[in-house]
Motif scaffolding. Sequence first.
Motif, PDB file in Angstrom:
ATOM      1  N   SER A  30       5.152  10.465   1.712  1.00 42.59           N
ATOM      2  CA  SER A  30       4.390   9.135   1.451  1.00 42.59           C
ATOM      3  C   SER A  30       5.612   8.103   1.451  1.00 42.59           C
ATOM      4  CB  SER A  30       3.715   9.292   0.014  1.00 42.59           C
ATOM      5  OG  SER A  30       4.438   9.389  -0.941  1.00 42.59           O
ATOM      6  N   LEU A  31       4.914   6.784   1.570  1.00 44.87           N
ATOM      7  CA  LEU A  31       5.785   5.740   1.561  1.00 44.87           C
ATOM      8  C   LEU A  31       5.344   4.542   1.185  1.00 44.87           C
ATOM      9  CD1 LEU A  31       5.023   3.705   4.073  1.00 44.87           C
ATOM     10  CD2 LEU A  31       6.431   5.128   5.375  1.00 44.87           C
ATOM     11  N   ILE A  32       5.776   3.572   0.518  1.00 41.72           N
ATOM     12  CA  ILE A  32       5.130   2.243   0.141  1.00 41.72           C
ATOM     13  C   ILE A  32       5.544   1.268   1.310  1.00 41.72           C
ATOM     14  CG2 ILE A  32       5.305   0.191  -1.538  1.00 41.72           C
ATOM     15  CD1 ILE A  32       4.069   2.901  -2.680  1.00 41.72           C
ATOM     16  N   PRO A  73       6.653  -1.838   3.132  1.00 41.52           N
ATOM     17  CA  PRO A  73       7.329  -2.997   2.528  1.00 41.52           C
ATOM     18  C   PRO A  73       6.653  -4.452   2.871  1.00 41.52           C
ATOM     19  CG  PRO A  73       8.630  -1.775   4.207  1.00 41.52           C
ATOM     20  CD  PRO A  73       7.214  -1.223   4.366  1.00 41.52           C
ATOM     21  N   GLN A  74       6.928  -5.353   2.249  1.00 43.41           N
ATOM     22  CA  GLN A  74       6.185  -6.710   2.200  1.00 43.41           C
ATOM     23  C   GLN A  74       6.338  -7.679   3.275  1.00 43.41           C
ATOM     24  OE1 GLN A  74       4.338  -7.990  -0.179  1.00 43.41           O
ATOM     25  NE2 GLN A  74       4.735  -6.133  -1.220  1.00 43.41           N
ATOM     26  N   ASP A  75       7.363  -7.050   4.376  1.00 46.17           N
ATOM     27  CA  ASP A  75       7.604  -7.682   5.773  1.00 46.17           C
ATOM     28  C   ASP A  75       6.953  -6.821   6.847  1.00 46.17           C
ATOM     29  OD1 ASP A  75       9.370  -5.923   5.512  1.00 46.17           O
ATOM     30  OD2 ASP A  75      11.254  -7.149   6.324  1.00 46.17           O
ATOM     31  N   ALA A  76       6.133  -5.848   6.400  1.00 49.01           N
ATOM     32  CA  ALA A  76       5.674  -4.997   7.539  1.00 49.01           C
ATOM     33  C   ALA A  76       4.228  -4.595   7.399  1.00 49.01           C
ATOM     34  CB  ALA A  76       6.615  -3.842   7.475  1.00 49.01           C
ATOM     35  N   VAL A  77       3.618  -4.046   8.123  1.00 53.71           N
ATOM     36  CA  VAL A  77       2.554  -3.283   8.186  1.00 53.71           C
ATOM     37  C   VAL A  77       2.507  -1.838   8.801  1.00 53.71           C
ATOM     38  CG1 VAL A  77       0.964  -5.309   8.074  1.00 53.71           C
ATOM     39  CG2 VAL A  77       1.578  -4.243  10.452  1.00 53.71           C
ATOM     40  N   PHE A  78       1.511  -0.926   8.060  1.00 56.99           N
ATOM     41  CA  PHE A  78       1.654   0.283   8.791  1.00 56.99           C
ATOM     42  C   PHE A  78       0.413   0.489   9.655  1.00 56.99           C
ATOM     43  CE2 PHE A  78       0.054   4.723   8.657  1.00 56.99           C
ATOM     44  CZ  PHE A  78       1.293   5.294   8.839  1.00 56.99           C
ATOM     45  N   CYS A  79       0.840   0.872  10.800  1.00 55.74           N
ATOM     46  CA  CYS A  79      -0.170   1.063  11.880  1.00 55.74           C
ATOM     47  C   CYS A  79      -0.314   2.444  12.394  1.00 55.74           C
ATOM     48  CB  CYS A  79       0.146   0.213  13.062  1.00 55.74           C
ATOM     49  SG  CYS A  79       0.297  -1.535  12.734  1.00 55.74           S
ATOM     50  N   PHE A  80      -1.417   3.063  12.709  1.00 53.55           N
ATOM     51  CA  PHE A  80      -1.601   4.269  13.133  1.00 53.55           C
ATOM     52  C   PHE A  80      -2.921   4.405  14.110  1.00 53.55           C
ATOM     53  CE2 PHE A  80      -1.781   8.980  12.516  1.00 53.55           C
ATOM     54  CZ  PHE A  80      -0.454   9.148  12.292  1.00 53.55           C
ATOM     55  N   ASP A 106       0.793  -1.322  -0.036  1.00 51.22           N
ATOM     56  CA  ASP A 106       0.205   0.127  -0.003  1.00 51.22           C
ATOM     57  C   ASP A 106       0.843   1.357   0.201  1.00 51.22           C
ATOM     58  OD1 ASP A 106      -2.269  -1.387   0.022  1.00 51.22           O
ATOM     59  OD2 ASP A 106      -2.735  -1.214   2.353  1.00 51.22           O
ATOM     60  N   GLN A 107       0.196   2.296  -0.541  1.00 49.49           N
ATOM     61  CA  GLN A 107       1.032   3.605  -0.485  1.00 49.49           C
ATOM     62  C   GLN A 107       0.394   4.465   0.442  1.00 49.49           C
ATOM     63  OE1 GLN A 107       0.694   6.119  -3.927  1.00 49.49           O
ATOM     64  NE2 GLN A 107       2.782   7.034  -3.503  1.00 49.49           N
ATOM     65  N   VAL A 108       1.002   4.985   1.466  1.00 52.86           N
ATOM     66  CA  VAL A 108       0.469   5.656   2.490  1.00 52.86           C
ATOM     67  C   VAL A 108       1.244   6.972   2.470  1.00 52.86           C
ATOM     68  CG1 VAL A 108       0.370   5.814   5.300  1.00 52.86           C
ATOM     69  CG2 VAL A 108       0.499   3.474   4.107  1.00 52.86           C
ATOM     70  N   GLY A 109       0.274   8.073   2.517  1.00 52.42           N
ATOM     71  CA  GLY A 109       0.687   9.068   2.639  1.00 52.42           C
ATOM     72  C   GLY A 109       0.137  10.385   3.783  1.00 52.42           C
ATOM     73  N   PHE A 110       0.716  11.188   4.098  1.00 55.67           N
ATOM     74  CA  PHE A 110       0.346  12.158   5.176  1.00 55.67           C
ATOM     75  C   PHE A 110       0.555  13.686   4.449  1.00 55.67           C
ATOM     76  CE2 PHE A 110      -0.088  15.020   8.842  1.00 55.67           C
ATOM     77  CZ  PHE A 110      -1.048  14.498   9.297  1.00 55.67           C
ATOM     78  N   GLY A 166      -1.320  18.052   4.621  1.00 54.09           N
ATOM     79  CA  GLY A 166      -2.399  18.542   4.908  1.00 54.09           C
ATOM     80  C   GLY A 166      -3.250  18.031   6.098  1.00 54.09           C
ATOM     81  N   GLN A 167      -2.457  17.492   6.925  1.00 55.38           N
ATOM     82  CA  GLN A 167      -2.931  16.748   8.203  1.00 55.38           C
ATOM     83  C   GLN A 167      -3.914  15.777   8.057  1.00 55.38           C
ATOM     84  OE1 GLN A 167      -0.494  18.865   9.652  1.00 55.38           O
ATOM     85  NE2 GLN A 167      -1.781  18.248  11.259  1.00 55.38           N
ATOM     86  N   THR A 168      -3.762  15.313   6.707  1.00 56.26           N
ATOM     87  CA  THR A 168      -4.694  14.221   6.324  1.00 56.26           C
ATOM     88  C   THR A 168      -4.002  12.989   6.030  1.00 56.26           C
ATOM     89  OG1 THR A 168      -6.401  15.461   5.290  1.00 56.26           O
ATOM     90  CG2 THR A 168      -6.493  13.069   4.855  1.00 56.26           C
ATOM     91  N   LEU A 169      -4.173  11.593   6.665  1.00 58.07           N
ATOM     92  CA  LEU A 169      -3.489  10.319   6.381  1.00 58.07           C
ATOM     93  C   LEU A 169      -4.352   9.747   5.343  1.00 58.07           C
ATOM     94  CD1 LEU A 169      -1.541   8.344   7.245  1.00 58.07           C
ATOM     95  CD2 LEU A 169      -3.603   7.096   8.795  1.00 58.07           C
ATOM     96  N   THR A 170      -3.834   9.538   4.410  1.00 56.31           N
ATOM     97  CA  THR A 170      -4.145   8.871   3.136  1.00 56.31           C
ATOM     98  C   THR A 170      -3.666   7.079   2.817  1.00 56.31           C
ATOM     99  OG1 THR A 170      -2.742   9.554   1.590  1.00 56.31           O
ATOM    100  CG2 THR A 170      -4.497  10.717   1.998  1.00 56.31           C
ATOM    101  N   VAL A 171      -4.253   6.367   2.309  1.00 53.51           N
ATOM    102  CA  VAL A 171      -4.058   5.002   1.956  1.00 53.51           C
ATOM    103  C   VAL A 171      -4.618   4.616   0.583  1.00 53.51           C
ATOM    104  CG1 VAL A 171      -4.074   2.660   2.352  1.00 53.51           C
ATOM    105  CG2 VAL A 171      -3.984   4.251   4.387  1.00 53.51           C
ATOM    106  N   ASN A 172      -3.223   4.770  -0.336  1.00 62.44           N
ATOM    107  CA  ASN A 172      -3.859   4.475  -1.672  1.00 62.44           C
ATOM    108  C   ASN A 172      -4.533   5.688  -2.330  1.00 62.44           C
ATOM    109  OD1 ASN A 172      -2.302   2.012  -1.772  1.00 62.44           O
ATOM    110  ND2 ASN A 172      -3.978   0.880  -1.086  1.00 62.44           N
TER     111      ASN A 172
END
Length: 279
Positions: free
Chosen positions: A114-116, A118-125, A86-90, A92-98
């Motif tokens: 933003s970031l992609i 990795p295959q061996d991780a998850v993005f948690c918020f 997934d592409q995660v971005g931040f 304008g104070q907004t968190l986006t996913v894809n």
Amino acid sequence: MLTSLRIWPNLLCLLAGIVFGFPLIHAPLNHPVSRMASANPAYRELSQNAFMVMSNRIELSRGRLVRYTDAAGQLQITRIQGMPGDQVGFAGQTLTVNAQPVAVYPQLRMAQGSLIVPQDAVFCFPDIAADIGGNERNLQQYLIPANVLDGSVLYVLNNDSTAAANPEFFGYGYGLLLAYLIVFLALARNKDRLHPAVYYPVRWVVGLNLLVWVLLAGYGIYVGLSGIVPSIYFIFLSALAYLGLSAAAASTSALAVGLLALLVIFADKPILGQAGPNS
């Protein structure tokens, strides 16, 4: 010599004993309660006195609450917002996913970018995050290696868990209590078809589970914690998931085992054929 007619009921009775008896053993060992939940106010459903029904089987999906051990050795709860790839971005104070907005954090000091995942991780918020001072944070800080996750949250019990919100879960809970009662009574009715070494332990453990669940459901209804009834169903599922089944597979397996046990063990007439005298 035991006939095949007696071997099958006893084997299936043991299996039913494991399925219907194990949850009460599993529950106190794998279900942290309000202290852990109230220590995590950043997540909507984890209010004071929240009870989390946990599974030791890790099922990664966006939006799921998961458990992990942090660098200090403390158990933590977090929510998966981004899966591998997934592409995660931040911005304008907004968190986006894809490129889809997830939430707005007006008080959070976060580096834009933003970031992609990795295959061996998850993005948690967290659901709720505010500026707590110190250095500006960045998205990389919220990547968690998948191999440190050690539990999934199947269900959260609190006063917001109402029949109107999830009516099907209440049906599952009451249905499970009925299944326990049927198995318990049917064991007594078919005592002569079961070996004493199988019959007594299985009936005792099924009866103990039934007693505890009925008392728990009655207490929840009495004090107004309506979510206790569906939580019984999820505790049952998490015990099967602990054995390696997914939540969906655990539900299907529980139904299949229950029906098979009722048909083969508790039928008024044998369904495997009448055994001969020398069997």
